[in-house]
Design an enzyme around this catalytic site. Structure first.
Site, mmCIF file in Angstrom:
data_model
loop_
_atom_site.group_PDB
_atom_site.id
_atom_site.type_symbol
_atom_site.label_atom_id
_atom_site.label_comp_id
_atom_site.label_asym_id
_atom_site.label_seq_id
_atom_site.Cartn_x
_atom_site.Cartn_y
_atom_site.Cartn_z
ATOM 1 N N GLU A 1 0.823 -1.213 0.000
ATOM 2 C CA GLU A 1 0.000 0.000 0.000
ATOM 3 C C GLU A 1 0.856 1.262 0.000
ATOM 4 O OE1 GLU A 1 -2.815 -0.592 -0.653
ATOM 5 O OE2 GLU A 1 -3.453 -2.441 0.287
ATOM 6 N N HIS B 1 -2.502 2.572 8.336
ATOM 7 C CA HIS B 1 -3.570 1.856 7.618
ATOM 8 C C HIS B 1 -3.805 0.530 8.323
ATOM 9 C CE1 HIS B 1 -5.947 -0.327 4.790
ATOM 10 N NE2 HIS B 1 -4.946 -1.123 4.426
ATOM 11 N N HIS C 1 -7.183 -2.564 9.612
ATOM 12 C CA HIS C 1 -8.497 -3.154 9.354
ATOM 13 C C HIS C 1 -9.265 -3.309 10.670
ATOM 14 C CE1 HIS C 1 -6.247 -5.314 5.827
ATOM 15 N NE2 HIS C 1 -6.444 -4.019 5.573
ATOM 16 N N HIS D 1 -12.399 -2.739 2.543
ATOM 17 C CA HIS D 1 -10.956 -2.873 2.771
ATOM 18 C C HIS D 1 -10.526 -2.564 4.204
ATOM 19 C CE1 HIS D 1 -6.668 -1.825 1.061
ATOM 20 N NE2 HIS D 1 -6.620 -2.634 2.110
#
Length: 233
Positions: free
Chosen positions: A76, A95, A97, A158
């Site tokens: 990413e 980033h 989840h 995502h």
């Protein structure tokens, strides 16, 4: 901050998001600006809970090439580099989840209900960016419309990305995203989300200056966005 200190800080942030259950296995990625030309980022294929400081990679921001370290940068990386290029005030990105927030992203639901004072003051709303294939140029393209006014964004199907002036600030914003999602989910299960009226939302937006808060924020546009959806309160 020197590179060694920054690398150790990234390791600590990785440990925290892993222990919080925001990532599993090798999920997620973390980065921070070293200077205006270089970014330090987590390597690909490494659990964020078991990283070592000497595995961090130093990247040239303009070219995306590794200038120090062994291995490949996170898949990413393009998303991180694009944010830095468009948001010079951002010094760190996380980033992850987080499960509840990612559940909203999978369901196609932004975290934009104006119900929690703390979130309204700190970040306003958390939008949902359209789906972009992870690890490709599609992903940053879907995020760009939201850079100017948001420090945290849900990524459709995502996860989420959070930005800050420091790694700790980016982490705290990610934690706020997940807490917001948990509270809204609970309220929905109880049958109702009672949003604050426009007058109270405006007071909270104006309170940002009192608290000396910085970073992107939709400000009074969040009221207009509500009215555009026909939800005047």
């Amino acid at each position: 901050m020197n590179k060694i200190t920054l690398a150790h800080e990234i390791v600590e942030i990785g440990r925290r998001i892993y222990q919080s259950g925001f990532v599993a296995a090798n999920d997620g990625n973390i980065s921070a600006r070293v200077d205006e030309e270089h970014v330090m980022i987590t390597p690909s294929g490494v659990s964020k809970g078991f990283m070592k400081a000497d595995s961090m990679l130093l990247i040239h921001l303009a070219s995306g090439e590794v200038v120090d370290g062994v291995g490949r940068p996170s898949t990413e990386g393009a998303m991180h580099f694009d944010i830095y290029k468009h948001r010079p005030d951002v010094r760190a990105i996380v980033h992850a989840h987080p499960p509840t927030a990612t559940g909203f992203a999978v369901a196609g639901i932004p975290l934009d209900q104006l119900a929690m004072p703390e979130l309204i003051v700190s970040m306003g709303t958390i939008p949902l960016a359209p789906y972009g294939t992870p690890g490709t140029a599609e992903l940053p393209e879907t995020l760009r419309p939201f850079y100017e006014e948001h420090d945290a964004i849900l990524l459709a199907n995502h996860g989420a990305v959070a930005m800050g002036r420091t790694l700790t600030e980016a982490l705290f914003k990610m934690e706020s995203v997940e807490m917001c999602a948990k509270i809204l989910f609970t309220a929905r299960m109880l049958g109702r989300v009672r949003e604050l009226p426009d007058e109270q939302v405006n007071k909270l937006v104006e309170a940002r200056s009192f608290y000396g808060l910085q970073g992107a924020h939709p400000g009074k546009k969040i009221i207009q966005q509500r009215r555009d959806k026909g939800e005047k309160k």
